[in-house]
Design a protein around this motif. Structure first.
Motif, short mmCIF file in Angstrom:
data_model
loop_
_atom_site.label_atom_id
_atom_site.label_comp_id
_atom_site.label_asym_id
_atom_site.label_seq_id
_atom_site.Cartn_x
_atom_site.Cartn_y
_atom_site.Cartn_z
N VAL A 155 -46.27 20.74 -3.69
CA VAL A 155 -46.79 19.51 -4.30
C VAL A 155 -45.81 18.36 -4.16
CG1 VAL A 155 -48.09 20.89 -5.98
CG2 VAL A 155 -45.85 19.94 -6.61
N ASN A 159 -46.61 12.91 -8.29
CA ASN A 159 -47.96 12.92 -8.87
C ASN A 159 -48.60 14.31 -8.92
OD1 ASN A 159 -48.58 13.38 -6.17
ND2 ASN A 159 -49.25 11.28 -5.80
N GLN A 161 -49.78 16.07 -6.66
CA GLN A 161 -50.83 16.30 -5.68
C GLN A 161 -50.37 17.31 -4.65
OE1 GLN A 161 -52.09 12.60 -3.95
NE2 GLN A 161 -53.20 11.94 -5.77
#
Length: 367
Positions: A155, A159, A161
Motif C-alpha cells: 500500500v 492514503n 491505497q
C-alpha cells in the motif's frame, strides 16, 4: 508449459528393443541431475569397484542390487542389501521399472529415464532417509502445477491505497504447504529455478483478468537463478506470455554486491518493461555505494529493521531515516516490510517510507 516431467509411463509404451536406460541422480551441489547409462543387459549396482554402476556411498552395500532387462523391460532386484532398495518409496525385492520411477539404493535417489546422455557416479553418506516420500510429493507439485498463488497487498502509506501485490507460494499438499518446505525439497532435487519459474507463471495465469492485475505484481526470484541465462530466458518467456501484466521482479539485496550482473539484469528488465526491486534490504551484506550504482525502482527494507520501530531508540530511528533518504536520493521508492501495528505504520510515515507491506495492511490470500 511443462516444468517437471514426471509422468509415469506404462511399461507397454516403452520400446522393447534398443532402449538406452538411464538413471538421473538427485544429489546436491555439483551432483545435481547427473545421468548414468545403465550397462545392459545385466548390471550390478553397489559400492564395490567391480560394480557395473558404482555408488560411492557408505550406506550402499558393496553388491546392493541388480539391474537387468528382459524383452526390453527394465527390472531391479535387491541382492540382500543392508539398507534396502526402494521404488517410489516402497521397499522392494524385485520390481519392474518404467520411466519416471524413483529408484532409491539406501540413501541414493535416482529417476529412471530412457535415451538421455550419460555421466559418472554420485556420492553421499547417510542411512536410508524418510524424505523420499516428500520428494515424490514434490514431483506431484510440479507435474500437476499444484502450487497455489497467494497475494499480499502493498500500500501507499499516505492514503493506504493498494499499489501492488506480492506473489507468495503456497500449496494444499501435505508437507509442502509453505515456501520453506517447497524450496527445501526443490534444493534436494536441484529444482529451485524450476519451482520459481512455475510459481511466477502460475501466479500470472491466476492474476490475468483479476483486479490484482491492475496493480504492480511483485515476483520473487531464487538466489540460484541470479546471473544465469536461464533467468533471462524465463523472464523473456514470461513477458511474451503475459504482455500486459505490470511486473516488478524482486532480487535479494545481496545481489547488489555484483554490480556487473545487476547492470545486465537491469537492462533486460527495462527492455521487458519490468521494474526492479531489491528485497530484504538491511538483512545481509549489501553496501550503500553499490546500491546507488544500480538503483532499483523499489527498495524493500527487511522486517527486522521495521519490527517495533515505534519503540526503538532515537538513534536507531535516525539511522533508519538516513537509509530511507539514501534510497530516495538514489531514485528508489522505500518500502517497509513486516508492518504489523498502527504504531509501526505511523512511525514508518514519519521516517519517510512511501510504501508498506505487512499484516497491518493485509495478510496473504488466494484470489
Amino acid at each position: 508449459m511443462n516444468y517437471f516431467d514426471v509422468k509415469r509411463t506404462k511399461a507397454s509404451s516403452v520400446s522393447k528393443s534398443n532402449s538406452n536406460w538411464m538413471l538421473t541422480e538427485f544429489g546436491s551441489g555439483l551432483h545435481q541431475s547427473r545421468s548414468y547409462l545403465i550397462p545392459m543387459p545385466d548390471c550390478i549396482v553397489g559400492r564395490s569397484t567391480s560394480a557395473g554402476l558404482r555408488i560411492s556411498d557408505s550406506s550402499v552395500s558393496k553388491q546392493h542390487a541388480r539391474l537387468f532387462t528382459d524383452a526390453g523391460q527394465l527390472f531391479v532386484e535387491d541382492l540382500g542389501s543392508t539398507n534396502g532398495t526402494y521404488v517410489n518409496n516402497e521397499k522392494v525385492q524385485h520390481s519392474a521399472l518404467v520411466t519416471g520411477d524413483l529408484l532409491q539404493f539406501a540413501n541414493s535417489l535416482y529417476k529412471v529415464c530412457v535415451e538421455q546422455t550419460g555421466g559418472d557416479e554420485g556420492t553421499m553418506e547417510q542411512g536410508p532417509e524418510t524424505w523420499a516420500g516428500t520428494l515424490l510429493m514434490f514431483y506431484r507439485l510440479m507435474s500437476d502445477r499444484a502450487v497455489k498463488p497467494y497475494f499480499q497487498p502493498i500500500v501507499k502509506l499516505e492514503n493506504l491505497q493498494v499499489d501492488g501485490n506480492e506473489l507468495l507460494a503456497r500449496s494444499d499438499l501435505d508437507e509442502l504447504r509453505d515456501p520453506a518446505s517447497m524450496f527445501g525439497a526443490a534444493e534436494r532435487l536441484g529444482q529451485q529455478a524450476a519451482l520459481s519459474e512455475l510459481m511466477r507463471d502460475e501466479g500470472s495465469r491466476v492474476a490475468l483478468g483479476h483486479p490484482v492485475a491492475e496493480t504492480q505484481l511483485y515476483y520473487n526470484t531464487h538466489s540460484a537463478e541470479f546471473g544465469t541465462d536461464r533467468l533471462d530466458s524465463s523472464l523473456r518467456d514470461l513477458r511474451q506470455r503475459y504482455p500486459t501484466l505490470p511486473l516488478t521482479i524482486e532480487i535479494h539485496e545481496a545481489a547488489i554486491t555484483q554490480p556487473d550482473a545487476m547492470r545486465k539484469l537491469r537492462a533486460l528488465l527495462t527492455s521487458l518493461d519490468m521494474r526492479l526491486a531489491y528485497d530484504d534490504f538491511g538483512a545481509g551484506q549489501g553496501r550503500l555505494v553499490e546500491l546507488t550504482e544500480v538503483p532499483a525502482d523499489v527498495l524493500k527494507f527487511d522486517m527486522q529493521l521495521i519490527r517495533n520501530i515505534d519503540s526503538a531508540s532515537a538513534t536507531r530511528q535516525e539511522l533508519l531515516r538516513s537509509l530511507v533518504r539514501v534510497s530516495i536520493d538514489s531514485g528508489s521508492v522505500p518500502l517497509a516490510e513486516g508492518v504489523e501495528t498502527e504504531a509501526e505504520h505511523k512511525t514508518c510515515i514519519q521516517l519517510g517510507f512511501q510504501l508498506g507491506q505487512g499484516y497491518y495492511y493485509g495478510r496473504p490470500a488466494p484470489i
